[in-house]
Design an enzyme around this catalytic site. Structure first.
Site, PDB file in Angstrom:
ATOM      1  N   ASP A 168     -69.203  29.711  31.745  1.00 53.19           N
ATOM      2  CA  ASP A 168     -67.616  29.033  31.356  1.00 53.19           C
ATOM      3  C   ASP A 168     -66.569  29.961  32.344  1.00 53.19           C
ATOM      4  OD1 ASP A 168     -65.687  27.657  30.429  1.00 53.19           O
ATOM      5  OD2 ASP A 168     -66.452  28.098  28.294  1.00 53.19           O
ATOM      6  N   ASP A 224     -62.200  19.808  28.115  1.00 50.96           N
ATOM      7  CA  ASP A 224     -63.016  19.530  27.136  1.00 50.96           C
ATOM      8  C   ASP A 224     -63.357  18.144  26.428  1.00 50.96           C
ATOM      9  OD1 ASP A 224     -63.836  22.552  27.247  1.00 50.96           O
ATOM     10  OD2 ASP A 224     -63.334  22.983  25.218  1.00 50.96           O
TER      11      ASP A 224
HETATM   12  C1  GLA Z   1     -64.896  26.293  26.541  1.00 57.52           C
HETATM   13  C2  GLA Z   1     -65.826  25.127  27.259  1.00 57.52           C
HETATM   14  C3  GLA Z   1     -66.479  24.443  26.025  1.00 57.52           C
HETATM   15  C4  GLA Z   1     -67.113  25.665  25.115  1.00 57.52           C
HETATM   16  C5  GLA Z   1     -66.267  26.549  24.704  1.00 57.52           C
HETATM   17  C6  GLA Z   1     -66.393  27.756  23.903  1.00 57.52           C
HETATM   18  O1  GLA Z   1     -63.582  25.441  25.997  1.00 57.52           O
HETATM   19  O2  GLA Z   1     -65.262  24.351  28.159  1.00 57.52           O
HETATM   20  O3  GLA Z   1     -67.489  23.467  26.381  1.00 57.52           O
HETATM   21  O4  GLA Z   1     -68.055  26.139  25.726  1.00 57.52           O
HETATM   22  O5  GLA Z   1     -65.468  27.066  25.878  1.00 57.52           O
HETATM   23  O6  GLA Z   1     -65.813  28.780  23.676  1.00 57.52           O
END
Ligand code: GLA
Length: 406
Positions: A168, A224
């Site tokens: 990430d 997301d």
């Molecule tokens: C970010 C990523 C998500 C997930 C969260 C976990 O938002 O884009 O896909 O992995 O972190 O905290």
């Protein structure tokens, strides 16, 4: 193979509307040895990765029992036979502090047997294990990040038997460019000698689609996903424009699937169709242990999965996208073309195109396989269907007969 899967799924679904998996403690009927990971240096993810990720359905409520029950379900329902392979643990799997010598520590309550214990369970059932970290001082849920610990963490992952890393980009506003931080971890993974699929979760920022393929096998193209039609649609609109970046071993990642998490059946089918048409990773993001027969039928549609997993590795391109009526064409290795007719709008609509427009060669006629209805038809050129609101129709079209008709 397909018939077997259909039979297996039907058997499971007819016995239990909510497929009940064996408990985590159940013995494995025919133990399989841990899959020998591909030799170091072998090409990874030659087709888009398939599997499951806990984040969309469980957020931080991850743990050994969830992972193992999910593995059992993937095997028992036939999803493994349909191609689902990676079982991926997302954020929140570790303790808030590293060990005194700097190692990441799996949360002993969530993972009493450590990540290595889960990896053994996953491997013994012929599947692979993924894990999550971040290219910063902390993860997005504020657990220790890997910045400055890349080799130590990559070595931990390799020693535990991890096969896939989602990396990430939290926290934001980092002093060094993402490309450098992602490369550092990529180099560290390579030095472990273990083939580990490297998934860059950089949310489409800093032009990751331009350099992601140098460093990893897939890269997130947007922020997301959420389990709503409007968010799925926004992501589709971004990801569909990046078709020229995808190829075997290098995939645009529009995020894990929300099938089964609250959209309508037509929306879920459209979502799955579009992700397959875009050669996206197919990572189920729902609670598979409680998935309805409808959800399992979507995730288990091997006709659609075959489009996603086609070895030619082309991402489908938009042929037309006008007034919310979209036609996508994805050339396939056998010369056929997968055509997706997607209706973005809230009313039913007829969507039409032609064999010529979607890039099929001139032919006497064309055979259309409807990948949701599992029926076969023919046309001389026109391709048209009435498509439900927020729905998609998907065909695999093959040129047939001799002699051009145009
Ligand atoms: C970010 C990523 C998500 C997930 C969260 C976990 O938002 O884009 O896909 O992995 O972190 O905290």
């Amino acid at each position: 193979m397909r018939k077997l899967w259909a039979t297996a799924l039907a058997a499971v679904l007819s016995v239990a509307p909510f497929a009940v998996a064996p408990t985590a403690a159940a013995p494995v009927p025919t133990p399989t040895p841990a899959p020998a990971a591909a030799p170091a240096g072998a090409a990874l993810a030659l087709t888009p990765p398939m599997g499951w990720n806990d984040w969309n359905a469980f957020r931080c409520e991850v743990g050994e029992q969830l992972v193992e029950r999910t593995v059992d379900t993937i095997v028992a329902t036939g999803l493994k036979a349909a191609g689902y392979e990676y079982v991926n643990i997302d954020d929140c799997w570790m303790t808030h502090e590293r060990s005194p010598d700097g190692h990441l520590v799996p949360d002993p309550v969530k993972f009493p047997h450590g990540i290595a214990g889960v990896a053994d369970y996953v491997h013994a059932r012929g599947l692979k294990l993924g894990i999550y970290e971040s290219a910063g001082v902390e993860t997005c849920a504020h657990y220790p990040g890997s910045l400055g610990h890349e080799q130590q963490d990559a070595d931990s992952f390799a020693s535990w038997g991890v096969d896939y890393l989602k990396y990430d980009s939290c926290p934001g506003n980092q002093p060094t460019p993402a490309r450098e931080r992602y490369r550092t971890m990529g180099d560290a993974l390579a030095r472990t000698g273990r083939p580990i699929v490297y998934s860059l979760c950089n949310w489409g920022e800093q032009d990751v689609a331009d350099w992601g393929a140098e460093i990893g096998q897939l890269w997130r193209t947007t922020d997301d996903i959420r389990p709503t039609y409007s968010r799925m649609l926004e992501i589709f609109h971004v990801n569909v424009q990046l078709a020229d970046r995808a190829r075997p071993g290098a995939w645009n990642d529009p995020d894990a699937l929300e099938v089964g998490n609250g959209m309508t059946a037509d929306e879920d089918r459209a979502h799955f169709s579009l992700w397959a048409a875009m050669a996206a990773p197919l990572l189920a993001g729902t609670d598979l242990t409680r998935a309805t027969p409808g959800t399992m039928a979507i995730l288990g549609n091997t006709d659609v999965i075959a489009v996603d997993q086609d070895p030619l590795g082309k991402q489908g391109r938009p042929v037309t996208m006008a007034n919310g009526l979209d036609v996508l064409a994805k050339p396939l290795a056998d010369g056929s073309v997968a055509v997706t007719l997607f209706n973005e709008n809230a009313e039913r609509a007829v969507i039409s195109t032609t064999a010529y427009a979607v890039g099929l060669p001139a032919a006497d006629h064309y055979v259309l396989r409807d990948l949701w209805e599992h029926t076969t038809g023919e046309t001389t050129d026109a391709i048209a269907a009435e498509v439900p609101a927020h729905g998609a129709v998907m065909y695999r079209i093959t040129a047939a007969g001799s002699g051009p008709n145009r």
